[in-house]
Structure formats: structure tokens, C-alpha cells
Design an enzyme around this catalytic site. Structure first.
Site, mmCIF file in Angstrom:
data_model
loop_
_atom_site.group_PDB
_atom_site.id
_atom_site.type_symbol
_atom_site.label_atom_id
_atom_site.label_comp_id
_atom_site.label_asym_id
_atom_site.label_seq_id
_atom_site.Cartn_x
_atom_site.Cartn_y
_atom_site.Cartn_z
ATOM 1 N N HIS A 44 1.682 4.405 -2.788
ATOM 2 C CA HIS A 44 1.692 5.858 -2.613
ATOM 3 C C HIS A 44 2.995 6.454 -3.132
ATOM 4 O O HIS A 44 3.010 7.490 -3.812
ATOM 5 C CB HIS A 44 1.561 6.211 -1.129
ATOM 6 C CG HIS A 44 0.179 6.102 -0.574
ATOM 7 N ND1 HIS A 44 -0.943 6.521 -1.256
ATOM 8 C CD2 HIS A 44 -0.263 5.634 0.635
ATOM 9 C CE1 HIS A 44 -2.019 6.318 -0.504
ATOM 10 N NE2 HIS A 44 -1.630 5.770 0.642
ATOM 11 N N HIS A 99 0.831 -1.206 0.000
ATOM 12 C CA HIS A 99 0.000 0.000 0.000
ATOM 13 C C HIS A 99 0.869 1.262 0.000
ATOM 14 O O HIS A 99 0.655 2.181 -0.816
ATOM 15 C CB HIS A 99 -0.891 -0.040 1.245
ATOM 16 C CG HIS A 99 -1.806 1.128 1.414
ATOM 17 N ND1 HIS A 99 -3.149 1.078 1.121
ATOM 18 C CD2 HIS A 99 -1.585 2.404 1.876
ATOM 19 C CE1 HIS A 99 -3.717 2.249 1.384
ATOM 20 N NE2 HIS A 99 -2.780 3.069 1.851
ATOM 21 N N GLU A 100 1.850 1.308 0.899
ATOM 22 C CA GLU A 100 2.655 2.531 1.026
ATOM 23 C C GLU A 100 3.586 2.734 -0.168
ATOM 24 O O GLU A 100 3.800 3.863 -0.611
ATOM 25 C CB GLU A 100 3.456 2.500 2.328
ATOM 26 C CG GLU A 100 2.623 2.375 3.596
ATOM 27 C CD GLU A 100 1.564 3.465 3.737
ATOM 28 O OE1 GLU A 100 1.702 4.530 3.123
ATOM 29 O OE2 GLU A 100 0.580 3.235 4.468
#
Length: 430
Positions: free
Chosen positions: A216, A212-213
Site C-alpha cells: 500500500h 501487504h502494508e
């Protein structure tokens, strides 16, 4: 530029089973904010406010990204992560960003984005791609630890692990804000959310916080960014992606279904907040945007290897034929899988010769083995002892770079039946 406040993530506290979980939001990434004067805004293909998918960003070749883990622990030793645990996290990233068959990320979109622990540090010295620090303040995500620890953030993906109190993880800001190359450009992970093995602090952990990160870090927003946005202007509103279903609010847990904005929510998307076991996809346009980000915003982060070993989609198809260790006994007259020796085939490397060997197991006694190669190589035939490898040396010549060839191993059984390997398609150099 100031490091963005993580306070926005504090309003997202979860009501979860354990005390450690209840203290943390799923992600501390701030929502998209108006840019300050002087901050980067272009290109529009994968900009801060806009997205324009282009065919040149489709996954037709691999990006290889070197990772350095900065493991921060306190004086009691809490926060320590072994090299094996960090290698496990790299495996999860590769499964998810490549949608590797047989992995939890298999249902997703193959993005041809690969991760590896850095083998050379910024000074050119050999490294394991891991640093260890003991500092109680840094362990609580306090102090400007990145000014001391960061490796060149334009060339390395810097991932820090500590006891970040706000959330399971966050990134300092999006690449299109101009943060690339600055020391505070980083991914931060709660140390108990690292690796694929569930932990006492977070029993739902499968390593997807990092997925997820890093999403980003490569330019993706939450699927619920800005709420429903506009169905007719989906490249300029919401998460700037049209093939992710519009979503008004984040998803927690692992619901069987959830709908908003007039359609089912993308609860299995890595950029939602669902529990790790329920996450398994990036969409095609998310992959396009991440690769666009690597091309335009992080151009020095990844090494490009256009030349790869490829499985031929023939009859019968056998995509597993190129995975190390995939083998089955040859049967007379039947197609069989070779054991592929990848060690001597290094796409894009500067070598005089690139070698590909096909190592059949339990080769039947009898006539010689044969290796068949088509253009730009001539057909080659040679005798081979039972069990010996078939080896082909491929000249790494300028006039051959980028050209494809096909190799296929064959042998005869004692009764004269022909046994063939699946075809091995390769590109020479890059």
C-alpha cells in the site's frame, strides 16, 4: 490533511479462531476516496485513479529502502520486539519483494526492491534503525505519536508496531494523495503480526502483514478494490492493474480456489486478505506500479544501485553461485561453485578499488590457479597456494563506470584436469 479514519476497516471483522484475531480486520486501509481540492493527482503513470505501466519502471536495477521500526510497548512490557525479530521481518520483506529463490515468496515476481534497517539517523548519527517507546496510549494507537517519533518520512520508511485495535495493519494513506514527507506518513503493524514466526495472537503469521502494508505504501490497492471493475478499462477501475485477476470480494483463510468476475480470484496475491501461508506473489504490473511510485511519488526514499553482481545464465546455469556460502568441492574436470566474498564488492560506492574474490575450497594440490577476466579487463594469470583466494582489483574509474566484466576461477588437479568456477558477471560502479 487529516489522517484518514481507520473506521472503514472495522466493517471487515473476521471470524477467526482466537479472541485476539477476532478483534482485528486483516487491513485497516481505507478504500480509494475522491481527492480533496489541492491534493496531488499526477503523474498518470501511477496516479491515485489511473495506472499506465511503462517500460522504464521495469525492474532493471535495485531500489534500496532504509527502514526505521518504532516499537511502542505499554508499561507492562507488552509489545516488546527484539532486534532479531525486526531483522527477521526485514528478511521477509526482501524475500517477498525480490521473490528470492528458496523462500516462501519465490513463486512471485522479482521486484528488485530491497529493505534494510537504517544505519544512519536523520541527524547523521549511527543507528540500529530501531526506536523503543513506552506509552500506554500510543500502544493502543491513540495520540499523535508520529509527531514525536517520525523520522523524515520522505527518506525513511517509518514502521510502527503497537496493539492497534482495528486490524493487523494499515497505512495512513496512499502516496499519491500528497502525504509523502508528512509526519503521519507511516505503516502501522499489530506487534503480534511482526516477523515470520507464528504467534499466540495470530498462528497464521509469516510476516506478510508488513508485505501487504508496504505494498500500500508503494501505491498498490487491494486486489478487490472497487469490485470487479471493467475488463476493458482495467487501468482505470478496480485495483488499476490488468494482470491481477478481477475479484469482487476479499479472500479469507486459505481456500483451494475461489472465483468471481468470471475468472479465478488472485488468492495468492499479497494484496488480497488470504492467510499468510497462502500469499506468495506480486504481479509484473504491480511491481511496475511500485517502482513507478518510488520514481515519482517517493523519489527520496530509496537509494539506487544499478551496478550489481549478476549470475551468468550460461551452460550450466547456476544462479546460486552468487549467494554467500554456496560451495561444493571441486571435481576434476567439472564446473564447481566458488564461495563468493561479497564484503569487498560494494556496487555504487565511492572507492578507489572494488575487489571481487573467489575463494575455492579444497583446491587440489598441483599447478597454479588462474583467474580469467574479459573486457574491460585483461586476462590475468597468477600462482596461488591451495585454498588461497583469487582476487581481482577493479579500478573505479569514470571511464569504466557501468561497464561489465566477467571473472572466472580455474585450477588444475594433480592429474592435469581443469576445474572451472561458474562465470561471475559484474558491473563497475554505477
Amino acid at each position: 490533511m487529516q489522517t484518514p479514519s481507520i473506521a472503514l476497516g472495522l466493517a471487515l471483522f473476521l471470524t477467526l479462531g482466537s479472541t485476539a484475531e477476532a478483534q482485528r480486520a486483516r487491513c485497516g486501509m481505507p478504500h480509494r476516496q475522491p481527492l480533496l481540492p489541492g491534493q496531488a493527482v499526477a503523474p498518470s503513470d501511477c496516479g491515485y485513479f489511473t495506472n499506465v505501466p511503462q517500460v522504464e519502471y521495469e525492474p532493471t536495477f535495485f531500489y534500496d529502502i532504509p527502514v526505521v521500526f518504532h516499537v511502542i510497548q505499554d508499561t507492562s512490557g507488552q509489545g516488546f520486539l527484539s532486534q532479531a525479530k525486526l531483522a527477521e521481518q526485514i528478511d521477509v520483506l526482501n524475500e517477498d519483494f525480490q521473490a528470492l529463490p528458496g523462500s516462501l515468496g519465490a513463486p512471485g515476481t522479482p521486484g528488485k526492491i530491497r529493505f534494510r534497517l537504517a544505519d544512519t539517523d536523520p541527524a547523521g548519527n549511527p543507528t540500529a534503525g530501531i526506536t523503543y517507546s513506552t506509552n500506554n496510549s500510543w500502544f493502543q494507537d491513540s495520540g499523535s505519536y508520529w509527531n514525536t517519533l517520525a523520522w523524515d518520512t520522505s527518506r525513511y520508511l517509518n514502521i510502527y508496531t503497537n496493539a492497534v485495535p482495528c486490524c493487523f495493519g494499515y497505512v495512513a494513506d496512499f502516496p499519491s494523495t500528497g502525504i509523502v514527507g508528512q509526519d503521519h506518513d507511516r505503516v502501522v503493524l499489530w506487534w503480534e503480526a511482526v516477523g515470520r514466526t507464528p504467534t499466540a495472537g495470530w498462528p497464521q503469521n509469516r510476516g506478510r502483514t508488513a508485505t501487504h502494508e508496504v505494498g500500500h505504501s508503494l501505491g498498490l490497492y487491494h486486489t478487490f478494490e472497487g469490485g470487479c471493475g471493467s475488463a476493458t478499462d482495467c487501468y482505470d477501475t478496480g485495483d488499476l492493474i490488468c494482470d491481477t485477476a478481477r475479484e469482487s470480494t476479499d479472500t479469507f483463510g486459505c481456500p483451494s480456489s475461489k472465483s468471481s468476475c468470471g475468472s479465478p480470484d488472485p488468492i495468492h496475491n499479497y494484496m488480497d486478505y488470504s492467510d499468510d501461508p497462502c500469499l506468495w506473489e506480486f504481479t509484473q504490473e504491480q511491481v511496475n506500479r511500485m517502482r513507478c511510485t518510488l520514481e515519482n511519488w517517493r523519489p527520496d526514499l530509496a537509494t539506487v544501485f544499478p551496478a550489481q553482481e549478476l549470475a551468468r545464465a550460461g551452460a550450466p546455469p547456476n544462479p546460486l553461485a552468487l549467494l554467500p556460502g554456496q560451495t561444493s568441492e571441486p571435481r576434476a574436470g567439472a564446473v564447481w561453485d566458488p564461495l563468493i566474498d561479497h564484503a569487498s564488492f560494494v556496487p555504487g560506492s565511492v572507492l578507489d578499488v572494488l575487489g571481487v574474490s573467489l575463494q575455492p575450497t579444497n583446491l587440489p594440490l598441483g599447478p597454479a590457479g588462474t583467474l580469467l577476466c574479459d573486457a574491460p579487463l585483461i586476462v590475468t594469470s597468477f600462482a596461488s597456494a591451495p585454498g588461497a583466494p583469487f582476487v581481482i582489483a577493479v579500478p573505479n574509474q569514470t571511464n569504466l563506470l557501468g561497464l561489465a566484466f566477467c571473472a572466472q576461477g580455474a585450477s588444475l588437479s594433480a592429474s592435469g584436469d581443469l576445474a572451472l568456477t561458474n562465470a561471475l558477471d559484474c558491473l563497475i560502479g554505477n
